[in-house]
Every structure is written in C-alpha cells, then in structure tokens.
Scaffold this motif. Structure first.
Motif, PDB file in Angstrom:
ATOM      1  N   GLU A 202       0.846  -1.365  -0.311  1.00 56.81           N
ATOM      2  CA  GLU A 202      -0.134  -0.096  -0.129  1.00 56.81           C
ATOM      3  C   GLU A 202       0.902   1.067   0.031  1.00 56.81           C
ATOM      4  O   GLU A 202       1.611   1.393   0.910  1.00 56.81           O
ATOM      5  CB  GLU A 202      -0.943  -0.080   1.341  1.00 56.81           C
ATOM      6  N   LEU A 203       0.695   2.174  -0.956  1.00 53.70           N
ATOM      7  CA  LEU A 203       1.394   3.329  -1.225  1.00 53.70           C
ATOM      8  C   LEU A 203       0.506   4.246  -0.933  1.00 53.70           C
ATOM      9  O   LEU A 203      -0.595   4.548  -1.499  1.00 53.70           O
ATOM     10  CB  LEU A 203       2.020   3.336  -2.346  1.00 53.70           C
ATOM     11  N   ASP A 204       0.824   5.675  -0.260  1.00 56.81           N
ATOM     12  CA  ASP A 204       0.012   6.588  -0.135  1.00 56.81           C
ATOM     13  C   ASP A 204       0.765   7.869  -0.515  1.00 56.81           C
ATOM     14  O   ASP A 204       1.710   7.999  -0.498  1.00 56.81           O
ATOM     15  CB  ASP A 204      -0.566   6.657   1.274  1.00 56.81           C
ATOM     16  N   LYS A 303      -6.788   9.256 -12.062  1.00 56.08           N
ATOM     17  CA  LYS A 303      -5.961   8.879 -13.083  1.00 56.08           C
ATOM     18  C   LYS A 303      -5.055   7.914 -12.820  1.00 56.08           C
ATOM     19  O   LYS A 303      -4.516   6.988 -13.702  1.00 56.08           O
ATOM     20  CB  LYS A 303      -4.961  10.164 -13.064  1.00 56.08           C
ATOM     21  N   VAL A 304      -4.971   7.484 -11.535  1.00 56.77           N
ATOM     22  CA  VAL A 304      -3.900   6.469 -11.043  1.00 56.77           C
ATOM     23  C   VAL A 304      -4.834   5.034 -11.411  1.00 56.77           C
ATOM     24  O   VAL A 304      -4.159   4.219 -12.148  1.00 56.77           O
ATOM     25  CB  VAL A 304      -3.884   6.241  -9.691  1.00 56.77           C
ATOM     26  N   ASP A 330       6.823  -0.680  -7.993  1.00 58.52           N
ATOM     27  CA  ASP A 330       7.665   0.451  -8.725  1.00 58.52           C
ATOM     28  C   ASP A 330       6.510   1.059  -9.635  1.00 58.52           C
ATOM     29  O   ASP A 330       6.647   2.165  -9.765  1.00 58.52           O
ATOM     30  CB  ASP A 330       8.691  -0.379  -9.411  1.00 58.52           C
ATOM     31  N   THR A 331       5.887   0.284 -10.354  1.00 58.38           N
ATOM     32  CA  THR A 331       4.959   0.725 -11.429  1.00 58.38           C
ATOM     33  C   THR A 331       3.849   1.689 -10.852  1.00 58.38           C
ATOM     34  O   THR A 331       3.649   2.688 -11.227  1.00 58.38           O
ATOM     35  CB  THR A 331       4.258  -0.429 -12.100  1.00 58.38           C
ATOM     36  N   LEU A 332       3.296   1.128  -9.591  1.00 54.08           N
ATOM     37  CA  LEU A 332       2.215   1.837  -8.926  1.00 54.08           C
ATOM     38  C   LEU A 332       3.090   3.412  -8.538  1.00 54.08           C
ATOM     39  O   LEU A 332       2.395   4.302  -8.741  1.00 54.08           O
ATOM     40  CB  LEU A 332       1.838   1.125  -7.814  1.00 54.08           C
ATOM     41  N   SER A 333       4.245   3.104  -7.950  1.00 53.45           N
ATOM     42  CA  SER A 333       4.827   4.525  -7.342  1.00 53.45           C
ATOM     43  C   SER A 333       4.874   5.591  -8.606  1.00 53.45           C
ATOM     44  O   SER A 333       4.706   6.507  -8.532  1.00 53.45           O
ATOM     45  CB  SER A 333       6.184   3.963  -6.738  1.00 53.45           C
ATOM     46  N   GLN A 334       5.503   5.051  -9.650  1.00 50.32           N
ATOM     47  CA  GLN A 334       5.619   6.009 -10.843  1.00 50.32           C
ATOM     48  C   GLN A 334       4.437   6.546 -11.440  1.00 50.32           C
ATOM     49  O   GLN A 334       4.122   7.575 -11.679  1.00 50.32           O
ATOM     50  CB  GLN A 334       6.225   5.022 -12.084  1.00 50.32           C
ATOM     51  N   VAL A 335       3.182   5.756 -11.360  1.00 53.81           N
ATOM     52  CA  VAL A 335       1.952   6.194 -11.865  1.00 53.81           C
ATOM     53  C   VAL A 335       1.269   7.072 -10.927  1.00 53.81           C
ATOM     54  O   VAL A 335       0.679   8.182 -11.448  1.00 53.81           O
ATOM     55  CB  VAL A 335       1.128   4.795 -12.016  1.00 53.81           C
ATOM     56  N   GLN A 337       3.068   9.087  -8.872  1.00 52.65           N
ATOM     57  CA  GLN A 337       3.908  10.389  -9.074  1.00 52.65           C
ATOM     58  C   GLN A 337       3.307  11.014 -10.334  1.00 52.65           C
ATOM     59  O   GLN A 337       3.272  12.341 -10.269  1.00 52.65           O
ATOM     60  CB  GLN A 337       5.310  10.103  -9.122  1.00 52.65           C
ATOM     61  N   LYS A 338       3.215  10.457 -11.493  1.00 50.88           N
ATOM     62  CA  LYS A 338       2.744  11.173 -12.645  1.00 50.88           C
ATOM     63  C   LYS A 338       1.555  11.589 -12.184  1.00 50.88           C
ATOM     64  O   LYS A 338       1.166  12.943 -12.779  1.00 50.88           O
ATOM     65  CB  LYS A 338       2.797  10.096 -13.738  1.00 50.88           C
ATOM     66  N   ALA A 339       0.626  11.105 -11.926  1.00 51.81           N
ATOM     67  CA  ALA A 339      -1.060  11.579 -11.520  1.00 51.81           C
ATOM     68  C   ALA A 339      -0.874  12.735 -10.641  1.00 51.81           C
ATOM     69  O   ALA A 339      -1.473  13.926 -11.072  1.00 51.81           O
ATOM     70  CB  ALA A 339      -1.822  10.398 -11.047  1.00 51.81           C
ATOM     71  N   PHE A 340      -0.108  12.802  -9.696  1.00 56.00           N
ATOM     72  CA  PHE A 340      -0.075  13.954  -8.848  1.00 56.00           C
ATOM     73  C   PHE A 340       0.445  15.193  -9.545  1.00 56.00           C
ATOM     74  O   PHE A 340       0.279  16.196  -9.337  1.00 56.00           O
ATOM     75  CB  PHE A 340       0.914  13.768  -7.626  1.00 56.00           C
ATOM     76  N   SER A 341       1.410  14.808 -10.401  1.00 54.07           N
ATOM     77  CA  SER A 341       2.245  16.042 -11.030  1.00 54.07           C
ATOM     78  C   SER A 341       1.205  16.505 -12.182  1.00 54.07           C
ATOM     79  O   SER A 341       0.965  17.905 -12.166  1.00 54.07           O
ATOM     80  CB  SER A 341       3.437  15.424 -11.893  1.00 54.07           C
TER      81      SER A 341
END
Length: 347
Positions: A202-204, A303-304, A330-335, A337-341
């Motif tokens: 779980e990443l937040d 978006k995520v 790793d994929t979830l983390s990248q996605v 970060q991109k959605a937040f950006s």
C-alpha cells in the motif's frame, strides 16, 4: 420483505447496537429513485416493514410523524433472534455508481452530463476487473462468518467489490471513490490483503491536502505540515483538516474544542499555532475548501485507476492511498507520481 429481512439479519449478527432507519415520506422515495432498485418504492417497502413489525421480526419501532420535517427518519431494530438465522451467500449490488449529495449529506437527483457518463463508463470497467479478481484477507485472527469476515471488533463484507463516486453539492466538490470492502479494513489489517494470491503493498500520498493547498497559494510545503511543539501530530493533523473543512471560524473552533474534551482555550491556542506554522495558506482556513481539495485528490485517484487498469494491474483505492500486488510496487509508485504531477499543474 426478503431485502429488508436480509439486511436485518446481517445487522443483528454484525452490528446489533445499530438502528436501521428508513423514510416514511413518499416524496423521498420519488426524489431518490435513481439510487434504488425500481421495485423498492414507498408503496412496497413501507407496508413490508409494517408487516414485519407486526410479525415480530423487527422490533423497537421509532415511528416519526409523517409530514413533519424533523430531519429524523423512522427506525427499528432487528429482533435479536435473527442473529442466529443462517442465510445463503448474498450478492451485493452497488446500484448507481455516480452519486450526488446536498449540503446536508442527502442523496439528490441530477441530470446526466459528460462527466457522469465518463465516470460511469470508467467505473463499469474498473468494477468488472475487481469482481474478476480474487481479493482475500490473510489475517490469522480473521473468522469467516457467512457473508462477513469478523476481525478485531468489527466486520467487513467481501461481496462489496464495486466502487462508486460521491460528489458533494456540485461536480467540482468531493468525487471520492467508495464502496470497496477493503476500505473498511484498518490499516494494520490491509497489509494482509492478497490479490490473485499475491501479497500486496500500500502506497500513499504524504500530506496530500497541505501540498495541494500550498500549490494553490503558489508556494511549496517545506517540512511536515503537522509537526508542532507541544502538540501530538495526530491532534494537529485532525485540527488542520477541520480548519480546511469548516465553513467558519466558529464552526472550526467548536469542532476542535470537542476533539480536545471541550477545552476552547486549548482549541484557540492550537488554531493560533497552526496559523503561525502556515502563514502562506491561512487565508484558506475555515473557508470550506476541503471539498475542493477532495475533488483534486479524487481526480488524482481517477488518473491512477485509469492508468493501472490500462496496464492490466488490479488496484484498490483507499482515498489517498492505493493497494496493488507487491510485484507492481515500482509501477504503482511511478503512476502515482505522474498523476499527482498532472493534477498539481492544473492547480
């Protein structure tokens, strides 16, 4: 009658302290018909409840006077012996997945638009993938009890697999995703979730609302938004969020005082300390901006979910965090970060 009794049995077994409320005003049933099976109407449900009360399956009826706008619905309790009734596995149907509430939190009707049609089409895809996935909870102390999983002092219902969105008063307020049974699990239990037999991660987003708020102010958050000398971080975080959601200083002060055991002086001091810590964004405090921030974090969530679904990865949202099989961390983390950006750029 079957629907009412099934609900009563689950309540008697898993939440016997709760009362079950329902409206006896015909207008309510008409105004909210979008959100129910067409067979659940005033002319079907109310007489069914009356008959079940007469039969003793429902008890302790609190009948509110018809036509008097008290804001309190009629309610009842299930007969205690219903807790011992065995029922087959029940299928939970989510119904309308795009929901609009008024300022009082009541569901209201609306006309479909491009947003609602887009959201509904997206959720149809997401929910189909969730239903097809095997989402389990590998907690040693968990007990499977028919339609529920009993955990430490509470129960969750694994048939609740579908997501829906809730907007608050307007389409640019709220919009968060609810409905998945995993969202009712405590964080300590969520780490034991598995997806298709795989352990999960779980990443937040850390401090998502303070970060978005500083973006609105044209600034950048430095350090931890909730660390104040003399106050616990949890108390500061709760008070900070109250300041964002409250529509007035009086409302914020009352709510924060309640959380501090009715100590208004302590609440005033805490509000002053938060203002001192965050001078760049204090203009937003007690402005009711919280629902606008929820709209932004729900757009990040959308978006995520879209991108993870495009990649064929089952992802479980929990508002500002996401759960996926640990092999996809790793994929979830990248996605994420991109959605937040992408969303923060619009801010």
């Amino acid at each position: 009658m079957v629907a009412v009794v099934a609900d009563a049995i689950l309540t008697a077994r898993h939440a016997p302290e709760l009362r079950i409320s329902y409206p006896r005003r015909n207008g309510w049933w008409h105004e909210t018909r979008r959100y129910r099976d067409p067979n659940l109407t005033f002319y079907n449900v109310v007489p069914a409840i009356d008959d079940l009360l007469d039969a003793g399956l429902l008890v302790e009826h609190d009948l509110q006077p018809a036509g008097r706008p008290t804001g309190i619905q009629s309610s009842y309790r299930p007969a205690p012996w219903l807790a011992d009734v065995e029922v087959p596995e029940l299928r939970h149907e989510v119904g309308e997945v795009i929901r609009l509430k008024d300022a009082a939190g009541r569901l209201i009707d609306y006309r479909d638009n491009d947003r609602t049609r887009r959201d509904r089409a997206l959720l149809a895809k997401i929910n189909r993938s969730l239903v097809e996935a095997e989402i389990e909870l590998d907690v040693p102390t968990a007990v499977r009890d028919g339609n529920a999983i009993r955990l430490d002092g509470y129960s969750v219902f694994p048939s609740m697999m579908s997501l829906y969105r809730v907007y608050n008063g307007a389409w640019d307020r709220g919009g968060r995703f609810y409905g998945g049974w995993w969202q009712s699990c405590r964080k300590a239990h969520r780490r034991h979730l598995t997806i298709d037999g795989h352990s999960t991660v779980e990443l937040d987003y850390q401090q998502i609302h303070p970060r978005l708020l500083y973006g609105l102010a044209g600034c950048q958050l430095e350090g931890d938004a909730y660390t104040l000398p003399g106050w616990s971080r949890g108390v500061v975080k709760q008070a900070f969020n109250t300041l964002l959601n409250a529509g007035s200083l009086r409302e914020a002060l009352g709510s924060i005082s309640e959380n501090l055991r009715e100590d208004r002086n302590a609440a005033k001091a805490l509000i002053a300390d938060i203002r001192t810590l965050h001078p760049d964004i204090e203009a937003y405090f007690h402005s009711g901006i919280g629902l606008q921030l929820q709209a932004l974090d729900s757009e990040i969530c959308r978006k995520v979910l879209v991108e993870m679904h495009r990649r064929g990865i089952v992802t479980l949202p929990v508002h500002d965090s996401f759960i996926a099989a640990d092999e996809h961390e790793d994929t979830l983390s990248q996605v994420m970060q991109k959605a937040f950006s992408l969303v923060s750029k619009t801010v």
